[in-house]
Every structure is written in structure tokens, then in C-alpha cells.
Design a protein around this motif. Structure first.
Motif, mmCIF file in Angstrom:
data_model
loop_
_atom_site.group_PDB
_atom_site.id
_atom_site.type_symbol
_atom_site.label_atom_id
_atom_site.label_comp_id
_atom_site.label_asym_id
_atom_site.label_seq_id
_atom_site.Cartn_x
_atom_site.Cartn_y
_atom_site.Cartn_z
ATOM 1 N N LEU A 123 52.702 21.418 33.233
ATOM 2 C CA LEU A 123 51.471 22.195 33.115
ATOM 3 C C LEU A 123 51.858 23.665 33.039
ATOM 4 C CD1 LEU A 123 48.257 21.830 33.353
ATOM 5 C CD2 LEU A 123 48.554 22.538 35.725
ATOM 6 N N ALA A 124 51.058 24.447 32.328
ATOM 7 C CA ALA A 124 51.313 25.888 32.218
ATOM 8 C C ALA A 124 50.164 26.675 32.825
ATOM 9 C CB ALA A 124 51.516 26.295 30.762
ATOM 10 N N LEU A 125 50.484 27.869 33.323
ATOM 11 C CA LEU A 125 49.499 28.861 33.753
ATOM 12 C C LEU A 125 49.774 30.086 32.904
ATOM 13 C CD1 LEU A 125 47.302 29.917 35.765
ATOM 14 C CD2 LEU A 125 49.203 30.668 37.226
ATOM 15 N N CYS A 126 48.823 30.497 32.050
ATOM 16 C CA CYS A 126 49.171 31.483 31.034
ATOM 17 C C CYS A 126 47.932 32.172 30.469
ATOM 18 C CB CYS A 126 49.928 30.802 29.891
ATOM 19 S SG CYS A 126 49.017 29.428 29.143
ATOM 20 N N ARG A 127 48.170 33.210 29.669
ATOM 21 C CA ARG A 127 47.131 33.836 28.869
ATOM 22 C C ARG A 127 46.732 32.865 27.751
ATOM 23 N NH1 ARG A 127 44.936 37.397 32.013
ATOM 24 N NH2 ARG A 127 45.967 39.408 32.243
ATOM 25 N N SER A 128 45.716 33.252 26.990
ATOM 26 C CA SER A 128 45.233 32.363 25.935
ATOM 27 C C SER A 128 45.173 33.069 24.589
ATOM 28 C CB SER A 128 43.859 31.794 26.297
ATOM 29 O OG SER A 128 42.950 32.813 26.666
ATOM 30 N N HIS A 180 40.500 42.182 28.391
ATOM 31 C CA HIS A 180 40.225 43.307 27.504
ATOM 32 C C HIS A 180 40.100 42.809 26.069
ATOM 33 C CE1 HIS A 180 41.392 45.461 31.074
ATOM 34 N NE2 HIS A 180 42.614 44.974 31.008
ATOM 35 N N GLY A 181 39.915 43.727 25.130
ATOM 36 C CA GLY A 181 39.815 43.367 23.727
ATOM 37 C C GLY A 181 38.412 42.922 23.362
ATOM 38 N N ASN A 182 38.307 42.112 22.305
ATOM 39 C CA ASN A 182 36.990 41.704 21.827
ATOM 40 C C ASN A 182 36.609 40.297 22.256
ATOM 41 O OD1 ASN A 182 38.606 40.124 20.208
ATOM 42 N ND2 ASN A 182 38.047 41.101 18.281
ATOM 43 N N GLY A 183 37.304 39.759 23.251
ATOM 44 C CA GLY A 183 36.938 38.463 23.809
ATOM 45 C C GLY A 183 37.510 37.266 23.085
ATOM 46 N N ASP A 240 38.536 32.938 34.603
ATOM 47 C CA ASP A 240 38.490 34.363 34.323
ATOM 48 C C ASP A 240 39.586 35.086 35.091
ATOM 49 O OD1 ASP A 240 36.338 34.130 32.609
ATOM 50 O OD2 ASP A 240 34.851 34.519 34.182
ATOM 51 N N ASP A 241 40.090 36.155 34.509
ATOM 52 C CA ASP A 241 41.139 36.940 35.156
ATOM 53 C C ASP A 241 40.700 37.405 36.545
ATOM 54 O OD1 ASP A 241 43.834 38.465 34.380
ATOM 55 O OD2 ASP A 241 42.566 39.868 35.493
ATOM 56 N N ALA A 242 39.445 37.806 36.680
ATOM 57 C CA ALA A 242 38.949 38.307 37.964
ATOM 58 C C ALA A 242 38.866 37.204 39.020
ATOM 59 C CB ALA A 242 37.580 38.963 37.789
ATOM 60 N N GLN A 243 38.779 35.956 38.576
ATOM 61 C CA GLN A 243 38.659 34.837 39.510
ATOM 62 C C GLN A 243 40.004 34.213 39.861
ATOM 63 O OE1 GLN A 243 35.648 34.134 40.859
ATOM 64 N NE2 GLN A 243 34.928 35.879 39.643
ATOM 65 N N LEU A 244 41.045 34.577 39.138
ATOM 66 C CA LEU A 244 42.356 33.993 39.400
ATOM 67 C C LEU A 244 42.918 34.509 40.722
ATOM 68 C CD1 LEU A 244 44.770 32.278 38.368
ATOM 69 C CD2 LEU A 244 45.674 34.406 37.385
ATOM 70 N N SER A 245 43.395 33.597 41.545
ATOM 71 C CA SER A 245 43.989 33.953 42.829
ATOM 72 C C SER A 245 44.929 32.834 43.245
ATOM 73 C CB SER A 245 42.897 34.133 43.897
ATOM 74 O OG SER A 245 42.258 32.893 44.147
ATOM 75 N N SER A 246 45.664 33.063 44.314
ATOM 76 C CA SER A 246 46.535 32.005 44.825
ATOM 77 C C SER A 246 45.711 30.809 45.277
ATOM 78 C CB SER A 246 47.389 32.540 45.978
ATOM 79 O OG SER A 246 46.563 33.039 47.023
ATOM 80 N N ASP A 247 44.543 31.061 45.877
ATOM 81 C CA ASP A 247 43.678 29.958 46.311
ATOM 82 C C ASP A 247 43.196 29.135 45.115
ATOM 83 O OD1 ASP A 247 43.916 30.525 48.990
ATOM 84 O OD2 ASP A 247 42.048 31.674 49.102
ATOM 85 N N TRP A 248 42.854 29.815 44.014
ATOM 86 C CA TRP A 248 42.415 29.073 42.829
ATOM 87 C C TRP A 248 43.527 28.167 42.329
ATOM 88 C CZ3 TRP A 248 43.574 27.922 37.859
ATOM 89 C CH2 TRP A 248 42.559 27.365 37.092
#
Length: 357
Positions: free
Chosen positions: A257-262, A284-287, A306-314
Motif C-alpha cells: 500500500l502507498a501513502l502519497c500525493r495524487s 494548492h493549485g486548481n484542485g 484531505d491534507d488538513a485531515q492527515l495525521s498519525s491517528d488517521w
């Protein structure tokens, strides 16, 4: 025949161009290929490493708002267009293929001035300024994403053969050994694109103790310009921290499994090899990164956070359960594979040759 490829700045623009170059050479080794880029992009490293000629022209970033910098654009753009026209003349170009980025705008305008056929490839569902311009100058527009308007032809994103031909599952043990990982543990691959991503780095490192305690090993590519305040201590399971990986095919083969940008290239590669992922779109950018990830998540080939929701708990509550469920990993892998396209390089190469002739 001489083909000029314009696409620079990030790997998302450069790698599809190089994949096309490789496909053109496979179809006809006599084809002359020239890549154009700018001094500030990754192309200065990636293009020569793949054995292709690189011409540099001035970068002309286009402001997205009305600022004093906008007044300097016409003069700088005219200079870049002249430089591109000189490249076309020098290599006796027969056709231009553009992939976006700063270098594509003057390339499209210079090709129009010289009367050269123009081909545009757009990997994202929402094109940038350069490719929006390019698509107005030609009818030959191809995309890596289904176009709901029907104005462009969907072919997928050209990918390197080492990615497309990767036998990920059969290569798993060899790939894990390559990175110093054990062959029999669930493995998480963490990366943030060619430059890394601080939010992903921080969340994954914060989750490292819990991942290790659960028996998960991690291959974490932090990005060549990023540093971390504290590395995980040596131990078992392994937490391998690297600044950059040239053999991403082996990184994909090593992972469950990967954890990454899209980004478009990341989504295209992961679906082509059938690697499920937890996608964290760039905020950022145009979505466009969110749209990329939504398609894969809707097809059950990955998760979206979402980037703002990413955490170690998530990570602990969402990623860890998947890694401990081999049947779910297999189902997500099959779903991701159904979304992938493996032949875009050859399809686009044949289109380019047909248009040029």
C-alpha cells in the motif's frame, strides 16, 4: 523525422515526454528527438540521464493574477518564443509535442509561427494555462483522463516501460531485499512526488512507532530537499528513510500500500501496476489532484484524505487495518488495475508519426 518534445518543471511533465521518446525510438530508431526545457526544472537531470538531447529556453511563468510582474511578460515571452523558433530551425523539426509547464507556452507559439503540426498531451483533468493555450492552436489533443466534453481523445498517460512491464507481485521479495526490508512483513510505501511532501512526511514519522508495533515496515521517500528533525531509531520492523529513489518500479514492487500525493503521473503509475494507495491531494493549485484521487477512490482502488485531515491517528485508524487485511489489499489492487492504462506511450507515438507524416 525530427520530433521536439516540450514539457518541463516537474516529473509529471517530463516523464510522460520521455516515455513517448522511448516509444518513438522503439517504433523507428532513426527518429531524431529533441527535448526542450528550462534551467530551473528537473529536466536538466532527468533528460540527459535518459540519453536525450536537451535544449534550454528562458522560463516565462505566467502570473495568475494582475500584478506588476504581468507587465514584464510580453517582452520575456517574445524572447522565449524566438529562442524556441531557433531550436526548431536548428534541429529541422517536423512536429512539436507539448506536455505543459513553463516551456510549453513559447513552444506552442513558436510552432504556430513556423507552421509545425502541434500535438498536446494533458495528463490532468484540469489543464494548466500552457495546455489551454496549446489546445486552441491544434485539433490534436490527447488526455490521460477521460474528457467529459469529448473535445480531446482519452488515451491515458505515457509511462516508462519499467513501470508498465513491472510484475509487481512476483518481484516483491527481490524488491524488498533491495531496500533492506524483510520479505514477509506488510509494507507501506510513503512518498510525496518527486519533491516530497512535508505534511505526509510528518504524519508518517509520527505514526512510525505504532506502525512498527503493529509489525508494519515502511519505505519512506522524503524528497531530495527535505529533512526530518528525528529519524526513527534502528530496529525491527525496518523504517527505511531515503531522500530520493531512482528505481520507483522497485519501490512499487516492495509495497502492499502507498501513502502519497495524487498527481496525474502518480495516479497513472499506481493504477498501471495495481498498487492501492491512500491519496493526499496537494491542497494548492486548481484542485486537479483531488479530482485524480476521487476517480481512483470511487473505483475502490484507494482512499482519499484531505491534507488538513492527515495525521498519525488517521494513518493508524485507516491505513493500518488495510495492511493487516490481505484480502482487502488484493481487492483494492485489482480495482486499481482496472483503472490503469499501460499502452498510452505507443498509442501516442503512433498518433505523432501519423500526424507528422
Amino acid at each position: 523525422m525530427r520530433v521536439v518534445l516540450a514539457g518541463g518543471g516537474t516529473a509529471g511533465h517530463i516523464e510522460p515526454a520521455l516515455a513517448l521518446a522511448d516509444a518513438l525510438r522503439r517504433l523507428d530508431p532513426r527518429i531524431g528527438i529533441t527535448c526542450v526545457g528550462t534551467e530551473r526544472g528537473l529536466e536538466t537531470r532527468l533528460v540527459p540521464a535518459r540519453g536525450y538531447e536537451l535544449e534550454l529556453v528562458p522560463a516565462v511563468p505566467l502570473p495568475r493574477a494582475i500584478t506588476p510582474q504581468l507587465l514584464t511578460v510580453p517582452g520575456r515571452l517574445a524572447g522565449a518564443v524566438n529562442a524556441m523558433a531557433a531550436v526548431f530551425d536548428r534541429v529541422q523539426a517536423d512536429i512539436l509535442v507539448g506536455f505543459g509547464g513553463y516551456v510549453a507556452t513559447p513552444a506552442y507559439l513558436a510552432a504556430k509561427r513556423r507552421g509545425l503540426p502541434i500535438v498536446v498531451h494533458e495528463a490532468n483533468p484540469r489543464p494548466g494555462l500552457a495546455n489551454r493555450l496549446g489546445s486552441r492552436l491544434t485539433e490534436h489533443v490527447f488526455t490521460g483522463f477521460p474528457d467529459p466534453t469529448g473535445k480531446a481523445e482519452y488515451i491515458g498517460t505515457p509511462l516508462r516501460r519499467e513501470i508498465v512491464d513491472l510484475a509487481r507481485l512476483s518481484m516483491g521479495d527481490k524488491a524488498r531485499s533491495w531496500f533492506g526490508l524483510q520479505t514477509d512483513r506488510p509494507t507501506l510505501l510513503v512518498f510525496g512526488g518527486s519533491q516530497g511532501a512535508r505534511s505526509i512526511n510528518e504524519a508518517a514519522l509520527a505514526a512510525a512507532p505504532a506502525l512498527r508495533a503493529a509489525g508494519v515496515q515502511v519505505l519512506h521517500v522524503i524528497g531530495p530537499k527535505n529533512t526530518v528533525e528525528r529519524e526513527p531509531p534502528p530496529g525491527d520492523p525496518q523504517y527505511v528513510l531515503l531522500p530520493y529513489v531512482d528505481r520507483m518500479d522497485l519501490a512499487y514492487a516492495a509495497a502492499d500500500l502507498a501513502l502519497c500525493r495524487s498527481g496525474a503521473l502518480t495516479c497513472a503509475e499506481l493504477t498501471a501496476v495495481g498498487l492501492p494507495a491512500a491519496y493526499v491531494p496537494l491542497p494548492h493549485g486548481n484542485g486537479e489532484q483531488r479530482v485524480n484521487a476521487e476517480r481512483v477512490a470511487a473505483g475502490h482502488g484507494g482512499l482519499l484524505v484531505d491534507d488538513a485531515q492527515l495525521s498519525s491517528d488517521w494513518i493508524i485508524h485507516n491505513v493500518l487495518p488495510i495492511l493487516h487485511d490481505p484480502e482487502r489489499v488484493a481487492a483494492m489492487s485489482e480495482a486499481a488495475s482496472r483503472l490503469g492504462r499501460k499502452d498510452a506511450d505507443l498509442i501516442l507515438a503512433r498518433k505523432v508519426l501519423e500526424i507528422a507524416r
